[in-house]
Design an enzyme around this catalytic site. Structure first.
Site, PDB file in Angstrom:
ATOM      1  N   CYS A  36       0.843  -1.187   0.000  1.00 51.38           N
ATOM      2  CA  CYS A  36       0.000   0.000   0.000  1.00 51.38           C
ATOM      3  C   CYS A  36       0.889   1.251   0.000  1.00 51.38           C
ATOM      4  O   CYS A  36       1.824   1.366   0.792  1.00 51.38           O
ATOM      5  CB  CYS A  36      -0.942   0.106   1.178  1.00 51.38           C
ATOM      6  SG  CYS A  36      -2.146  -1.223   1.245  1.00 51.38           S
ATOM      7  N   HIS A  80      18.902 -37.125  -4.929  1.00 51.07           N
ATOM      8  CA  HIS A  80      18.114 -37.441  -3.729  1.00 51.07           C
ATOM      9  C   HIS A  80      16.641 -37.125  -3.948  1.00 51.07           C
ATOM     10  O   HIS A  80      15.887 -36.990  -2.991  1.00 51.07           O
ATOM     11  CB  HIS A  80      18.678 -36.685  -2.526  1.00 51.07           C
ATOM     12  CG  HIS A  80      20.114 -37.022  -2.273  1.00 51.07           C
ATOM     13  ND1 HIS A  80      20.523 -38.218  -1.735  1.00 51.07           N
ATOM     14  CD2 HIS A  80      21.247 -36.344  -2.555  1.00 51.07           C
ATOM     15  CE1 HIS A  80      21.844 -38.253  -1.671  1.00 51.07           C
ATOM     16  NE2 HIS A  80      22.305 -37.122  -2.171  1.00 51.07           N
ATOM     17  N   GLU A 128       8.358 -15.180 -10.015  1.00 51.45           N
ATOM     18  CA  GLU A 128       7.590 -13.954  -9.770  1.00 51.45           C
ATOM     19  C   GLU A 128       7.312 -13.163 -11.040  1.00 51.45           C
ATOM     20  O   GLU A 128       6.298 -12.470 -11.127  1.00 51.45           O
ATOM     21  CB  GLU A 128       8.220 -13.077  -8.690  1.00 51.45           C
ATOM     22  CG  GLU A 128       9.586 -12.546  -8.971  1.00 51.45           C
ATOM     23  CD  GLU A 128      10.098 -11.662  -7.820  1.00 51.45           C
ATOM     24  OE1 GLU A 128      11.305 -11.637  -7.614  1.00 51.45           O
ATOM     25  OE2 GLU A 128       9.303 -10.991  -7.148  1.00 51.45           O
ATOM     26  N   LYS A 140       5.791  -4.435  -3.551  1.00 53.80           N
ATOM     27  CA  LYS A 140       7.110  -4.256  -2.957  1.00 53.80           C
ATOM     28  C   LYS A 140       6.951  -3.813  -1.505  1.00 53.80           C
ATOM     29  O   LYS A 140       5.953  -3.186  -1.174  1.00 53.80           O
ATOM     30  CB  LYS A 140       7.866  -3.190  -3.740  1.00 53.80           C
ATOM     31  CG  LYS A 140       9.355  -3.383  -3.661  1.00 53.80           C
ATOM     32  CD  LYS A 140      10.075  -2.617  -4.701  1.00 53.80           C
ATOM     33  CE  LYS A 140      11.552  -2.845  -4.624  1.00 53.80           C
ATOM     34  NZ  LYS A 140      11.978  -4.139  -5.125  1.00 53.80           N
ATOM     35  N   ARG A 162       4.069  -0.294  -4.622  1.00 52.59           N
ATOM     36  CA  ARG A 162       3.783  -0.848  -3.294  1.00 52.59           C
ATOM     37  C   ARG A 162       2.449  -1.581  -3.232  1.00 52.59           C
ATOM     38  O   ARG A 162       2.097  -2.181  -2.211  1.00 52.59           O
ATOM     39  CB  ARG A 162       3.772   0.278  -2.250  1.00 52.59           C
ATOM     40  CG  ARG A 162       5.071   1.050  -2.177  1.00 52.59           C
ATOM     41  CD  ARG A 162       4.954   2.145  -1.166  1.00 52.59           C
ATOM     42  NE  ARG A 162       4.844   1.585   0.169  1.00 52.59           N
ATOM     43  CZ  ARG A 162       5.874   1.339   0.971  1.00 52.59           C
ATOM     44  NH1 ARG A 162       7.091   1.613   0.567  1.00 52.59           N
ATOM     45  NH2 ARG A 162       5.695   0.836   2.147  1.00 52.59           N
ATOM     46  N   LYS A 177      13.217 -15.329  -9.262  1.00 51.34           N
ATOM     47  CA  LYS A 177      12.943 -14.278 -10.258  1.00 51.34           C
ATOM     48  C   LYS A 177      12.002 -14.808 -11.337  1.00 51.34           C
ATOM     49  O   LYS A 177      11.070 -14.123 -11.756  1.00 51.34           O
ATOM     50  CB  LYS A 177      14.231 -13.789 -10.948  1.00 51.34           C
ATOM     51  CG  LYS A 177      15.157 -12.916 -10.156  1.00 51.34           C
ATOM     52  CD  LYS A 177      14.664 -11.505  -9.948  1.00 51.34           C
ATOM     53  CE  LYS A 177      13.975 -11.387  -8.623  1.00 51.34           C
ATOM     54  NZ  LYS A 177      14.782 -11.104  -7.470  1.00 51.34           N
ATOM     55  N   TRP A 219      -2.774  -2.765  -1.766  1.00 49.15           N
ATOM     56  CA  TRP A 219      -2.525  -4.203  -1.903  1.00 49.15           C
ATOM     57  C   TRP A 219      -3.461  -4.838  -0.885  1.00 49.15           C
ATOM     58  O   TRP A 219      -3.279  -4.684   0.328  1.00 49.15           O
ATOM     59  CB  TRP A 219      -1.063  -4.525  -1.591  1.00 49.15           C
ATOM     60  CG  TRP A 219      -0.698  -5.952  -1.879  1.00 49.15           C
ATOM     61  CD1 TRP A 219      -0.284  -6.466  -3.085  1.00 49.15           C
ATOM     62  CD2 TRP A 219      -0.718  -7.044  -0.957  1.00 49.15           C
ATOM     63  NE1 TRP A 219      -0.055  -7.813  -2.954  1.00 49.15           N
ATOM     64  CE2 TRP A 219      -0.308  -8.198  -1.670  1.00 49.15           C
ATOM     65  CE3 TRP A 219      -1.050  -7.183   0.392  1.00 49.15           C
ATOM     66  CZ2 TRP A 219      -0.212  -9.457  -1.076  1.00 49.15           C
ATOM     67  CZ3 TRP A 219      -0.957  -8.430   0.983  1.00 49.15           C
ATOM     68  CH2 TRP A 219      -0.541  -9.544   0.247  1.00 49.15           C
ATOM     69  N   ASN A 245      -2.245   1.702   5.706  1.00 44.42           N
ATOM     70  CA  ASN A 245      -1.390   0.611   5.263  1.00 44.42           C
ATOM     71  C   ASN A 245      -1.139  -0.246   6.489  1.00 44.42           C
ATOM     72  O   ASN A 245      -0.756   0.273   7.533  1.00 44.42           O
ATOM     73  CB  ASN A 245      -0.067   1.178   4.730  1.00 44.42           C
ATOM     74  CG  ASN A 245       0.969   0.106   4.473  1.00 44.42           C
ATOM     75  OD1 ASN A 245       0.631  -1.039   4.214  1.00 44.42           O
ATOM     76  ND2 ASN A 245       2.240   0.479   4.548  1.00 44.42           N
ATOM     77  N   GLY A 246      -1.383  -1.557   6.386  1.00 43.15           N
ATOM     78  CA  GLY A 246      -1.150  -2.431   7.528  1.00 43.15           C
ATOM     79  C   GLY A 246      -2.375  -3.286   7.797  1.00 43.15           C
ATOM     80  O   GLY A 246      -3.228  -3.473   6.924  1.00 43.15           O
ATOM     81  N   GLU A 266      17.925 -17.831  -6.361  1.00 41.77           N
ATOM     82  CA  GLU A 266      17.531 -16.484  -6.776  1.00 41.77           C
ATOM     83  C   GLU A 266      17.025 -16.492  -8.227  1.00 41.77           C
ATOM     84  O   GLU A 266      16.042 -15.831  -8.551  1.00 41.77           O
ATOM     85  CB  GLU A 266      18.721 -15.518  -6.599  1.00 41.77           C
ATOM     86  CG  GLU A 266      18.496 -14.093  -7.039  1.00 41.77           C
ATOM     87  CD  GLU A 266      17.372 -13.371  -6.308  1.00 41.77           C
ATOM     88  OE1 GLU A 266      16.832 -13.896  -5.318  1.00 41.77           O
ATOM     89  OE2 GLU A 266      17.002 -12.271  -6.761  1.00 41.77           O
TER      90      GLU A 266
HETATM   91  C1  F6R Z   1      11.941 -10.635  -4.868  1.00 40.08           C
HETATM   92  C2  F6R Z   1      11.785  -9.610  -3.854  1.00 40.08           C
HETATM   93  C3  F6R Z   1      11.401 -10.023  -2.487  1.00 40.08           C
HETATM   94  C4  F6R Z   1      12.141  -9.186  -1.419  1.00 40.08           C
HETATM   95  C5  F6R Z   1      11.619  -9.525  -0.019  1.00 40.08           C
HETATM   96  C6  F6R Z   1      12.380  -8.789   1.056  1.00 40.08           C
HETATM   97  O1  F6R Z   1      12.320 -10.095  -6.093  1.00 40.08           O
HETATM   98  O2  F6R Z   1      11.932  -8.450  -4.108  1.00 40.08           O
HETATM   99  O3  F6R Z   1      11.622 -11.386  -2.285  1.00 40.08           O
HETATM  100  O4  F6R Z   1      13.495  -9.441  -1.523  1.00 40.08           O
HETATM  101  O5  F6R Z   1      10.264  -9.194   0.054  1.00 40.08           O
HETATM  102  O6  F6R Z   1      12.268  -7.412   0.912  1.00 40.08           O
HETATM  103  P1  F6R Z   1      13.234  -6.420   1.675  1.00 40.08           P
HETATM  104  O7  F6R Z   1      14.597  -6.630   1.121  1.00 40.08           O
HETATM  105  O8  F6R Z   1      12.694  -5.059   1.386  1.00 40.08           O
HETATM  106  O9  F6R Z   1      13.169  -6.774   3.123  1.00 40.08           O
END
Ligand code: F6R
Length: 605
Positions: free
Chosen positions: A2, A503, A487, A600, A27, A484, A75, A101-102, A480
């Site tokens: 949010c 295994h 997502e 994010k 966000r 990527k 969100w 937000n929350g 990683e």
């Molecule tokens: C993946 C991604 C998330 C963040 C995770 C932690 O591309 O961006 O997995 O890495 O939500 O976020 P931060 O680093 O802000 O604590």
């Protein structure tokens, strides 16, 4: 999660509020809304729409003149992404508007109490309880919105950033925060409130931090911060170190692509002044000699960076390291004491899971040395020491430049621990420092060779599953790469340690399954072992896409990266993986910067 913005000042409020929402849309993007104070005592002007911000913008014609207002991009947590559930929420007179937000954990009991008092609810959100509660509190406080906010915050359980306006007080915006971000932008004849500084960076570089359970009351030319008891608190001001262009796409098709290409710079910026070692003052107050155990916590990409950090710290500093998913760590109540060094890694500095795990460990006595990209955010504020990454603002939801900057920070930190504890040899230290200095140039070289990945990626666009294999630091790199791809491409993707294949996971291999293999450095012991793993999957029909610093005959497709120290290789190897995910998202018609269901900065648990 949010985005929240508030503006009061000389300009017409719609423009800075909308601009703030555009910058904060990363966000959360399932609905958006704006409330403006138009005329004293009249109902507020309010518009909100489900879907991306563009839906709201498309209906914004003939908006009345206003000089204060609030905006929200959502969100969803409680209540689906509909027009009615979108924020702002208003009281039954339509004069008080609130954005949030929350999560309000006690909203069910509040709603029952408020309904009994005669309030009519329209949405399914937890937030609406707060607007009705605030409405009653404001009346009880003779129309003082800030006093009402302080009282209401005392009655709420959960996490929140709240902003409220009332049409009886044009020009006034009141905000509050608990476990969720809110910053103040200090302007000239205008002031701002927002989830993060990118919302107002085009207007001012002056920002004020807000602490836990603080209430802020702004007009165009005043800012008053208090605690919940009403005690006025001093301003903690800082200057934002980047400018508006850093939060813009700058000619790139997507923020993610721009951020991938910014990596030589963000790595160099993170290294500036640090390649000859971290300044001892950075950990002043933490007895690093006395540390018996290191625990690294993080979520998602930050967790993967932590895994790489474990290899480096154990090898260079000879301390045992656990790496934990922050969300799991806290709730299993692990044993922690004052001999534990806790390293939370977080781009945003606001991730709730990481914050809560960190608070748990701190209460048990752990010393906290965080790695963070966001100045003034909660995690560094509550840490004993901080190593900032200097990746600049990361806007795309999928983390790229923040990850490589986190890797670099972990190497610096591992070197520092190795030196302070007298374990690392001078030769190795010099070698690592030299290789770190060369990293930005080598990332640049990788970026110059990624063009063929576009066509290669398209070949696999209909694959049902993509597997990533790695060993040693190549294993977290594989994790990683898989994260990527999940997502961005919405494909099944998994990362495995090469040695684990037999295994179980090898059963997944079928004719034509794409396997991305991150090859250990040429001639290392593990390079041979990994080569055997590749033969094993190839014999079962897999197509091998290898990322390697040397020729590899068994690869169907080879992506060459420059040589570096074996521990530093993830910084180079992850770049093609980022590009593959980016290209795959495009090939499959997905929204690169705003992948479905994500947001994010995950500020709820
Ligand atoms: C993946 C991604 C998330 C963040 C995770 C932690 O591309 O961006 O997995 O890495 O939500 O976020 P931060 O680093 O802000 O604590």
């Amino acid at each position: 999660m949010c985005g929240i913005v508030g503006y009061t000042g000389k300009e017409s409020a719609l423009s800075p509020v909308l601009e703030g929402l555009r910058r904060l849309e990363y966000r959360g993007y399932d609905s958006a809304g704006i409330a403006l104070v138009v005329k004293k005592g009249d109902p507020l002007w309010l518009e909100k729409r489900a879907g991306k911000l563009g839906n709201l913008e498309s209906i914004l014609d003939s908006v009345p003149e206003s000089h204060s207002g609030i905006g929200h991009t959502r969100w969803a947590t409680h209540g689906g992404p509909t027009d009615v559930n979108a924020h702002p929420h208003v009281d039954n007179e339509g004069k008080l508007a609130l954005i949030h937000n929350g999560i309000i954990e006690n909203y069910v009991e509040l709603k029952a109490m408020l309904t009994a008092r005669g309030h009519i609810f329209k949405s399914e959100t937890d937030t609406e309880s707060v607007v009705h509660l605030l409405s009653d509190a404001r009346k009880a406080h003779n129309g003082d919105l800030a006093a009402a906010m302080r009282e209401v915050c005392g009655e709420l359980r959960g996490s929140f950033t709240l902003l409220a306006v009332h049409s009886d007080e044009p020009g006034r915006i009141v905000g509050a925060r608990r476990n969720s971000p809110l910053v103040v932008g200090v302007g000239d004849g205008e002031n701002f409130l927002a989830s993060d500084v990118s919302a107002f960076i085009a207007h001012t570089k002056r920002a004020l931090e807000l602490g836990q359970d603080e209430v802020v009351d702004i007009t165009a030319d005043s800012i008053v911060i208090t605690d919940l008891a009403g005690t006025v608190l001093p301003h903690r001001e800082y200057e934002i170190s980047w400018d508006a262009s850093a939060a813009e796409r700058g000619g790139y098709a997507h923020f993610m692509l721009k951020e991938i290409y910014e990596q030589p710079k963000s790595i160099a910026d993170t290294l500036i002044g640090r390649t000859a070692g971290l300044d001892a003052s950075i950990t002043a107050g933490i007895d690093l000699q006395g540390i018996e155990k290191v625990v690294i916590i993080g979520c998602g990409t930050a967790y993967n960076a932590g895994l790489v950090g474990k290899y480096a710290i154990e090898k260079w500093a000879n301390i045992s390291v656990d790496v934990e998913l922050a969300s799991e760590y806290r709730y299993r109540e692990p044993s922690v004491d004052n001999k534990t060094l806790l390293i939370p890694i977080s781009q945003s500095g606001e991730t709730m899971d990481t914050l809560m795990a960190m608070r748990y460990a701190r209460e048990k006595g752990a010393r906290v040395f965080s790695v963070c990209n966001t100045n003034g955010s909660t995690i560094p504020r509550e840490s004993d020491a901080v190593l900032y990454t200097h990746a600049g603002p990361e806007i795309a939801v999928a983390s790229t430049k923040a990850f490589t900057a986190q890797l670099v920070a972990m190497y610096l930190l591992a070197l520092h621990l190795g030196k302070v504890r007298g374990f690392i040899s001078a030769d190795l230290e010099n070698e690592i420092e030299r290789e770190l200095t060369d990293l930005p140039g080598k990332v640049e070289q990788v970026l110059e060779t990624v063009e063929p990945l576009r066509a290669l990626t398209r070949q696999f666009k209909d694959a049902t599953s993509v597997l990533f294999l790695g060993r040693h630091v190549g294993f977290p790199t594989a994790l990683e790469g898989a994260l990527k791809l999940k997502e961005l491409a919405y494909m099944h993707a998994e990362g495995f340690a090469g040695g684990e294949l037999k295994h179980g996971p090898i059963a997944l291999i079928d004719q034509g399954t794409p396997v991305v293999a991150i090859m250990p450095t040429e001639n290392s012991l593990l390079a041979e072992k990994m080569a055997s793993n590749i033969q094993e999957v190839k014999a079962r029909g897999a197509i091998i896409i290898a990322i390697a610093d040397a020729p590899l005959a068994s690869a169907d497709h080879l992506i060459r990266i420059p040589k570096t120290h074996e521990f530093l290789q993830p910084v180079l190897a992850v770049v093609p993986l980022q590009v593959i995910s980016y290209e795959m998202a495009i090939a499959r018609g997905n929204d690169v910067d705003q992948p479905r269901n994500l947001a994010k900065s995950v500020t709820v648990e």
